[in-house]
Motif scaffolding. Structure first.
Motif, short mmCIF file in Angstrom:
data_model
loop_
_atom_site.label_atom_id
_atom_site.label_comp_id
_atom_site.label_asym_id
_atom_site.label_seq_id
_atom_site.Cartn_x
_atom_site.Cartn_y
_atom_site.Cartn_z
N GLY A 42 1.00 -1.50 -0.21
CA GLY A 42 -0.32 -0.28 0.37
C GLY A 42 0.97 1.69 0.05
N HIS A 43 1.91 1.37 0.41
CA HIS A 43 2.80 2.48 0.43
C HIS A 43 3.21 2.72 -0.93
CE1 HIS A 43 6.12 4.48 1.96
NE2 HIS A 43 6.90 3.91 0.79
N PHE A 44 2.73 2.09 -1.76
CA PHE A 44 4.15 2.36 -3.20
C PHE A 44 2.56 3.45 -3.77
CE2 PHE A 44 6.54 -0.72 -1.84
CZ PHE A 44 7.28 0.08 -2.14
N TRP A 45 0.83 3.33 -3.24
CA TRP A 45 0.44 3.73 -3.66
C TRP A 45 -0.22 4.60 -3.66
CZ3 TRP A 45 -3.05 1.71 -7.27
CH2 TRP A 45 -4.48 2.34 -7.61
N PRO A 46 -0.11 5.65 -5.07
CA PRO A 46 0.13 7.43 -4.60
C PRO A 46 -0.94 7.56 -4.20
CG PRO A 46 0.23 6.73 -6.93
CD PRO A 46 -0.59 5.66 -6.48
N ALA A 47 -1.10 7.93 -2.34
CA ALA A 47 -2.20 8.37 -1.42
C ALA A 47 -2.79 10.22 -1.92
CB ALA A 47 -1.83 8.20 -0.18
N SER A 48 -3.92 10.41 -2.23
CA SER A 48 -3.96 11.65 -2.88
C SER A 48 -4.15 12.33 -1.79
CB SER A 48 -5.70 11.68 -3.09
OG SER A 48 -6.41 11.46 -1.57
N LEU A 80 -1.65 3.40 -11.12
CA LEU A 80 -1.50 2.08 -11.22
C LEU A 80 0.20 2.09 -11.98
CD1 LEU A 80 -2.42 -0.88 -10.15
CD2 LEU A 80 -3.19 -0.93 -13.07
N GLY A 81 0.04 2.92 -12.39
CA GLY A 81 1.55 2.92 -12.74
C GLY A 81 2.53 3.53 -12.22
N ALA A 82 2.13 4.61 -11.48
CA ALA A 82 3.01 5.29 -11.08
C ALA A 82 3.67 4.07 -9.50
CB ALA A 82 2.48 6.33 -9.90
N GLY A 110 6.59 2.58 -8.61
CA GLY A 110 7.55 3.20 -7.13
C GLY A 110 8.14 1.70 -6.58
N VAL A 111 6.94 0.24 -7.06
CA VAL A 111 7.55 -0.89 -6.54
C VAL A 111 8.70 -1.52 -7.21
CG1 VAL A 111 6.65 -3.19 -6.76
CG2 VAL A 111 5.51 -1.14 -5.87
N TRP A 112 9.33 -1.00 -8.05
CA TRP A 112 9.66 -1.22 -9.54
C TRP A 112 10.94 -0.74 -8.80
CZ3 TRP A 112 12.88 -4.42 -11.48
CH2 TRP A 112 13.98 -3.87 -12.59
N ARG A 113 11.38 0.89 -8.21
CA ARG A 113 11.93 1.34 -7.54
C ARG A 113 12.84 0.64 -6.44
NH1 ARG A 113 10.42 7.32 -7.92
NH2 ARG A 113 11.92 7.77 -6.22
#
Ligand SMILES: Nc1ncnc2c1ncn2[C@@H]1O[C@H](COP(=O)(O)OP(=O)(O)OP(=O)(O)O)[C@@H](O)[C@H]1O
Ligand SMILES: [Mg+2]
Lengths: 521, 267
Positions: free
Chosen positions: A46-52, A245-247, A251-254
């Motif tokens: 969840g951490h990598f999901w860009p929260a609004s 989703l892309g971000a 994020g996960v990839w980074r």
């Protein structure tokens, strides 16, 4: 009561209760396992999901921008308060804000709020005013957030290319040259080439520092931010789900592909993944031959007397020795004993700074190999004991010597059992942290132990480990709250890495085992 | 059940033929349990000799003594001599692997290795080495043919040997043993786990081999012993009771004891 009656009566009752109990405990175990995995997966990923980002207006007129994290009842029971992640450590001194829910007058999600990931000071949350060359002193003119945002994106892409170019230059030109100069300080040609390359790096760095951003927090503080310290920028409120989703993927990839930053409280874990996998593979390579030879000796060669039985019991008990004890042994014997001696003999030039006389990849792998040796021995021995004697006799009756019998018939038949042993060893070793802290794991080892420099695999280097990284991130940062999601993500990754390592071994065993139908005749 | 035969010296109508094995005063014990006691007999060359006797009388033990398989078991103690073609097999100069190659053995339970059919038959050949691929292929084909298995497996030589039926496995094991060209074939109840048709095939095989090989057959099947063997030895409780040409033994046993066993009056 006749026997037949008793059987008829007792049977269904017992079976029913037993079956329910067994099924219940299986279900409970699965539920707990599933819950555990779900927890770390949700909190980690969840951490990598860009929260609004919410723009909060308080009753007293203050404004604040941040990402809502969670909500708790107030200690006095009068209403609730909400935790926001507000970033901007350089402006506010902290990154968290607890706000009583009642005092919130309004909450909006304006699209122009940006989140910048920065090398220093952590995240910035606020507005982007302008993108400018460094030295312009005049106050920014008419603000054009849209235009500035476009410009920022373009500049960030350029910056990325520049960074890569600089890294390549450093890796492929500067470091080899510097090494050559070390060996041969009078090499004029190399010195000139090195100077030219260094100058190029300086120019590139200067180019990267050229641009600054003018930023403004929602409270109205305006300041300049050099662009080269910005790692990523996003406007979560303006993103569609697809973009998010892309971000997230990025994020996960980074997280997977980059090194850690800010004392392990941010950034990625690539060196730790690499270190863990490499250490486990080295450990398997070391433990397999020793374990298999020992098992062969115990089961096939040794006289099956009291001494052998004693050794066997001892080996089984070794599996129960706490792992930290192995760490102490590794420190005393491998690091100080063998490592110290190696340094005296071969690396005298660099003393007193130790080469092998300190924890490192080799000693860690050896320690874990020792730790998992009993597992491999026991599994292989069990496999050997399952091979029917008539297989051995069949080989001997064809004129095979004992050695030929062992290598051509017994060994191939024992391979699945050996691999089972290795699987168990991998499972045990990959999760072990305690002994590693004594014999070679490092909080931060930016240089992974494999590179282009001879001898390519640097067994003396310290390495990072996912398990230790979890521990370090969770307890040794200055903002544990902020690092918590990374702890979960790293823990999830550790589970996944172990899973992949195990699946590899299982695949190997299946592949080897299925060449012939393994149903004993 | 009183057994007078045990105390009396064995009745031996020994063949006047060249002997392959010459066993003299052989006693063998597993730990403290004696399995063979003072066994003296000769196994004629290029004939089929059958060992019969009740279960546990020591037939397998005797057979395994002939190619020194007991060497592996540390609990076994052994006295007496066994000569193979005049050579004491326990003499220090005897290479046990060469002895075992000469004295091939087929076990009670088929024991093919977990390899392909081809590799099973080639196993012994590869140990010896020195053959080209072509030559090895030829020997494998010959051995499988001799074991009457070639036609059934020629199209699936690469399949796992464990995919064969029990009877086929037993013939494969015989082929594997024949491939190393032994001069003796010891067969320990080779047909005990097989159906009648496979049994007949194995019996045909034994008959076809006896001109070139010395065969020793352990069997519980009196008809089988009568059908294929030239000589029969009757053992009981680790001792030789009667030993004679098969025809004589089955039609005209000297001892009542033997007769009882053959006719099924003793288990
Ligand atoms: N490995 C062993 N350890 C101890 N005792 C053994 C062992 N093998 C055989 N024996 C004993 O030695 C005796 C002879 O056994 P052997 O296997 O030679 O009998 P057999 O005549 O082949 O019987 P069967 O017809 O049932 O195969 C038996 O009493 C058996 O219990
Ligand atoms: Mg037997």
């Amino acid at each position: 009561m006749t026997l037949a009656e008793r059987i008829r009566r007792s049977r269904p009752v017992n079976e029913g209760a037993g079956a329910w109990l067994a099924a219940g405990s299986v279900a409970l175990s699965l539920l707990m396992l599933g819950g555990l995995l779900l927890l770390i997966a949700v909190r980690g990923l969840g951490h990598f999901w860009p929260a609004s980002v919410a723009l909060v207006e308080l009753e007293d007129g203050r404004q604040l921008a941040g990402q809502a994290v969670r909500e708790l009842p107030l200690p006095d029971g009068q209403g609730r308060e909400r935790l926001y992640f507000t970033g901007n450590r350089d402006l506010d001194g902290g990154v968290w804000a607890w706000l009583p829910v009642e005092e919130i007058a309004a909450q909006r999600h304006p699209a122009d709020l940006v989140v910048l990931e920065r090398q220093r000071w952590g995240d910035f949350i606020g507005r982007l005013v302008a993108v400018e060359p460094r030295e312009t002193e005049d106050a920014p003119g008419q603000s054009d957030p849209e235009g500035a945002w476009m410009q920022l994106q373009a500049r960030l892409a350029e910056l990325e290319t520049l960074r890569e170019a600089r890294e390549t230059l450093e890796r492929e030109t500067i470091r080899p040259l510097a090494r050559r100069l070390e060996d041969d300080p009078d090499n004029v040609e190399a010195r000139q080439a090195l100077e030219a390359a260094t100058a190029r790096v300086t120019r590139q760095t200067a180019a990267m520092e050229e641009t600054t951003l003018v930023l403004e927090s929602v409270a109205g503080d305006r300041f300049r931010q050099p662009l080269d310290a910005v790692l990523a920028a996003s406007r979560p409120n303006a993103m569609s789900t697809g973009e998010k989703l892309g971000a997230w993927t990025q994020g996960v990839w980074r997280f997977l592909s980059e090194g850690p930053r800010a004392a392990n409280s941010a950034g990625g874990v690539w060196p730790a993944i690499f270190g863990t996998v490499l250490m486990v593979m080295l450990m398997s390579l070391l433990v397999t031959p020793f374990g298999v030879l020992a098992a062969f000796y115990l089961n096939e060669v040794a006289h099956q007397g009291r001494l052998t039985r004693l050794v066997r019991i001892a080996v089984r008990n070794l599996a129960g020795v706490p792992s930290i004890v192995y760490g102490v042994f590794g420190l005393g014997v491998f690091v100080y004993g063998i490592g110290g001696t190696l340094d005296d003999w071969f690396f005298g030039d660099s003393l007193p700074s130790p080469t092998f006389g300190t924890g490192g990849l080799l000693w860690a792998s050896l320690t874990l190999a020792l730790l998992t040796l009993p597992v491999v021995i026991v599994a292989t021995e069990e496999g050997l004991a399952r091979i029917p004697d008539h297989q051995r006799e069949g080989a001997l009756a064809l004129g095979a010597t004992r050695l030929e019998m062992l290598t051509r018939v017994v060994l191939p038949m024992a391979v699945p059992a050996m691999l089972t042993g290795v699987i168990l060893a991998v499972a045990r070793a990959a999760g072990e942290v305690a002994p590693l802290m004594l014999v070679g794991v490092a909080k931060l080892a930016p240089q992974i132990p494999v590179d282009g420099d001879f001898p390519f695999l640097h067994l003396d280097r310290k390495f990072m480990h996912l398990g230790y990284h979890v521990y370090d991130t969770a307890f040794h940062g200055d903002d544990v709250q902020a690092a918590m999601p990374l702890v979960f993500a790293t823990a999830l990754l550790l589970v996944l890495v172990i899973l992949v390592l195990n699946l590899t071994a299982i695949f190997l065993r299946h592949h080897v085992g299925s060449r012939h139908a393994m149903t004993a005749p | 059940m009183g057994i007078e035969g045990m105390v009396n010296p064995p009745v031996i109508d020994f063949p006047r033929e060249a002997s392959c094995f010459d066993i003299a005063g052989l006693s063998l014990a597993y730990g403290d349990t004696p399995a063979l006691e003072g066994l003296t007999l000769r196994v004629p060359r290029h004939r089929v000799t059958a060992f019969i006797g009740p279960s546990g009388c020591g037939k397998s033990t005797l057979l395994r003594a002939l190619n020194r398989l007991h060497d592996l078991d540390e609990t076994v103690t052994q006295r007496g001599t066994i000569r193979f073609e005049g050579q004491d097999i326990h003499a220090p100069e005897v290479a046990v692997d060469e002895l075992r190659r000469q004295v091939g053995m087929v076990f009670q339970m088929p024991n093919p290795f977990p390899m392909s059919i081809y590799d099973n038959v080639a196993f012994g050949l590869r140990l010896q080495g020195g053959l080209t691929r072509r030559q090895r292929d030829d020997v494998v084909e010959w051995a499988l043919g001799a074991a009457a298995l070639w036609d059934e497996v020629k199209d699936r030589l690469g399949d796992s040997a464990w995919s064969l039926s029990g009877g086929q496995q037993q013939r494969l094991v015989i082929a594997r043993t024949l491939a190393v060209k032994p001069s003796v074939l010891l067969l320990d109840e080779p047909a005990s786990a097989l159906d009648p048709i496979s049994t007949l095939k194995i019996e045909d095989l034994i008959r076809s081999l006896k001109g070139q090989l010395t065969l020793v057959l352990v069997t519980h099947n009196m008809q089988q012993a009568a059908r294929v063997s030239d000589y029969t030895a009757f053992l009981q409780q680790g001792r030789l009771v009667e030993y004679a040409p098969t025809d004589t033994l089955f039609t005209n046993p000297r001892l009542a004891h033997t007769e009882n066993y053959i006719t099924g009056r003793i288990a």
